[in-house]
Design a protein around this motif. Structure first.
Motif, PDB file in Angstrom:
ATOM      1  N   UNK A   1      -2.193  -6.099  -3.047  1.00  0.00           N
ATOM      2  CA  UNK A   1      -0.769  -5.731  -2.982  1.00  0.00           C
ATOM      3  C   UNK A   1      -0.549  -4.402  -2.267  1.00  0.00           C
ATOM      4  N   UNK A   2      -1.278  -4.222  -1.179  1.00  0.00           N
ATOM      5  CA  UNK A   2      -1.074  -3.032  -0.364  1.00  0.00           C
ATOM      6  C   UNK A   2      -1.844  -1.805  -0.804  1.00  0.00           C
ATOM      7  N   UNK A   3      -2.605  -1.904  -1.884  1.00  0.00           N
ATOM      8  CA  UNK A   3      -3.380  -0.760  -2.365  1.00  0.00           C
ATOM      9  C   UNK A   3      -4.705  -0.705  -1.605  1.00  0.00           C
ATOM     10  N   UNK A   4      -4.715   0.015  -0.481  1.00  0.00           N
ATOM     11  CA  UNK A   4      -5.894   0.038   0.372  1.00  0.00           C
ATOM     12  C   UNK A   4      -7.077   0.708  -0.313  1.00  0.00           C
ATOM     13  N   UNK A   5      -6.809   1.736  -1.107  1.00  0.00           N
ATOM     14  CA  UNK A   5      -7.898   2.433  -1.796  1.00  0.00           C
ATOM     15  C   UNK A   5      -8.638   1.484  -2.739  1.00  0.00           C
ATOM     16  N   UNK A   6      -7.889   0.654  -3.445  1.00  0.00           N
ATOM     17  CA  UNK A   6      -8.509  -0.320  -4.346  1.00  0.00           C
ATOM     18  C   UNK A   6      -9.321  -1.343  -3.558  1.00  0.00           C
ATOM     19  N   UNK A   7      -8.756  -1.796  -2.434  1.00  0.00           N
ATOM     20  CA  UNK A   7      -9.464  -2.767  -1.592  1.00  0.00           C
ATOM     21  C   UNK A   7     -10.758  -2.171  -1.050  1.00  0.00           C
ATOM     22  N   UNK A   8     -10.725  -0.907  -0.665  1.00  0.00           N
ATOM     23  CA  UNK A   8     -11.927  -0.250  -0.150  1.00  0.00           C
ATOM     24  C   UNK A   8     -12.977  -0.104  -1.245  1.00  0.00           C
ATOM     25  N   UNK A   9     -12.553   0.282  -2.449  1.00  0.00           N
ATOM     26  CA  UNK A   9     -13.500   0.452  -3.553  1.00  0.00           C
ATOM     27  C   UNK A   9     -14.199  -0.862  -3.870  1.00  0.00           C
ATOM     28  N   UNK A  10     -13.439  -1.952  -3.892  1.00  0.00           N
ATOM     29  CA  UNK A  10     -14.031  -3.262  -4.176  1.00  0.00           C
ATOM     30  C   UNK A  10     -14.961  -3.704  -3.045  1.00  0.00           C
ATOM     31  N   UNK A  11     -14.601  -3.368  -1.818  1.00  0.00           N
ATOM     32  CA  UNK A  11     -15.431  -3.724  -0.664  1.00  0.00           C
ATOM     33  C   UNK A  11     -16.775  -3.016  -0.712  1.00  0.00           C
ATOM     34  N   UNK A  12     -16.754  -1.736  -1.057  1.00  0.00           N
ATOM     35  CA  UNK A  12     -18.012  -0.989  -1.193  1.00  0.00           C
ATOM     36  C   UNK A  12     -18.903  -1.631  -2.252  1.00  0.00           C
ATOM     37  N   UNK A  13     -18.303  -1.982  -3.399  1.00  0.00           N
ATOM     38  CA  UNK A  13     -19.086  -2.580  -4.486  1.00  0.00           C
ATOM     39  C   UNK A  13     -19.713  -3.904  -4.051  1.00  0.00           C
ATOM     40  N   UNK A  14     -18.939  -4.724  -3.377  1.00  0.00           N
ATOM     41  CA  UNK A  14     -19.434  -6.033  -2.954  1.00  0.00           C
ATOM     42  C   UNK A  14     -20.593  -5.891  -1.973  1.00  0.00           C
TER      43      UNK A  14
END
Length: 288
Positions: free
Chosen positions: A23-36
């Protein structure tokens, strides 16, 4: 490699980030991407910054796309990967236990700062992943830690985490609403019990209300301090004089939890705010 998935670590990171719906929260998307990427390919932030090349075979490409799809359906990334970080350490997690939160890390700090003795006896009520007693035991070798939970499946996870970190925790399968604490002469009792009322459910994120265990989250609207009342009474019977109790709380009920401690003859009671300025912890000392 699956068509359309890049083999540059930086471009791969951008691919994952841009395909995760937050939902537009880029910081959250980046954090999840790093974890994956760290979990799936052992690619860390430095690798991504330096744009190291990666080899993504067909099977892992499929797994990556499945991870993205599950995240976009609301499933917590920690459940997808099978682990969540707490106090800098990865803990095994699954749908039988709550995902450890950063607020509970503050509870660890509070206990360590107020109790410098290395030979304390500590009991965690409602242990879930076991993150509280395991972290205390790792940070303060010499502590004797005990823990209980009413869920056999949760205790299985807690035991796996204790084994992973080679710490000796004595676990008990007990429903604290029906039974007492089975260990005496305790210095510290700590608990992060269920504290969200049912009426608050509609305000929770989908990842929480649709995937995390409700028995570890919710309490009846008509009795919001149900667990605190029972735990305080049980702890008062097992703590040494001047032994301490620590609760993580719903910010709306700090005064009620404090009153509960007064009724069980605790003193030096204090409501403590978290780093966001919300009432998050209550501590007290058993009277002599």
């Amino acid at each position: 490699m699956a068509q359309g998935i890049p083999d540059s670590s930086k471009k791969l990171f951008e691919f994952v980030r841009d395909n995760i719906n937050t939902d537009g929260n880029q910081r959250e998307a980046e954090a999840k991407s790093y974890l994956i990427l760290e979990h799936l390919l052992k690619v860390d932030r430095n690798d991504i910054i330096l744009d190291r090349s990666v080899t993504l075979l067909a099977e892992k490409s499929k797994t990556l796309l499945k991870y993205i799809d599950r995240i976009n359906q609301g499933e917590p990334v920690q459940y997808i990967l099978g682990e969540g970080y707490f106090y800098g350490r990865p803990f095994i997690v699954n749908s039988n236990v709550l995902i450890p939160r950063s607020e509970t890390e503050e509870l660890i700090e509070l206990i360590l700062n107020e109790n410098p003795d290395k030979r304390l006896r500590v009991f965690d009520v409602g242990t879930g992943t076991g993150c509280i007693p395991i972290t205390l035991a790792k940070e303060r070798p010499g502590l004797k830690c005990f823990a209980l939970d009413f869920s056999p499946r949760a205790l299985k996870v807690a035991r796996q985490n204790a084994e992973r970190y080679n710490v000796s925790i004595e676990f008990f399968l007990i429903d604290i609403l029906k039974e007492g604490i089975p260990v005496d002469h305790l210095d510290v009792v700590v608990s992060n019990p269920p504290y969200i009322t049912r009426k608050e459910m509609e305000h929770l994120e989908r990842t929480v209300k649709d995937f995390e265990p409700h028995t570890a989250l919710f309490i009846p609207d008509e009795d919001p301090i149900l667990f605190y009342r029972h735990i305080a009474a049980r702890a008062a019977a097992r703590l040494k004089p001047k032994g301490r109790i620590y609760f993580e709380i719903n910010e709306e009920y700090g005064a009620d939890v404090s009153k509960c401690l007064v009724e069980n003859r605790f003193q030096n009671i204090k409501i403590i705010k978290d780093i966001h300025g919300k009432d998050r912890f209550v501590r007290g000392e058993k009277s002599i």
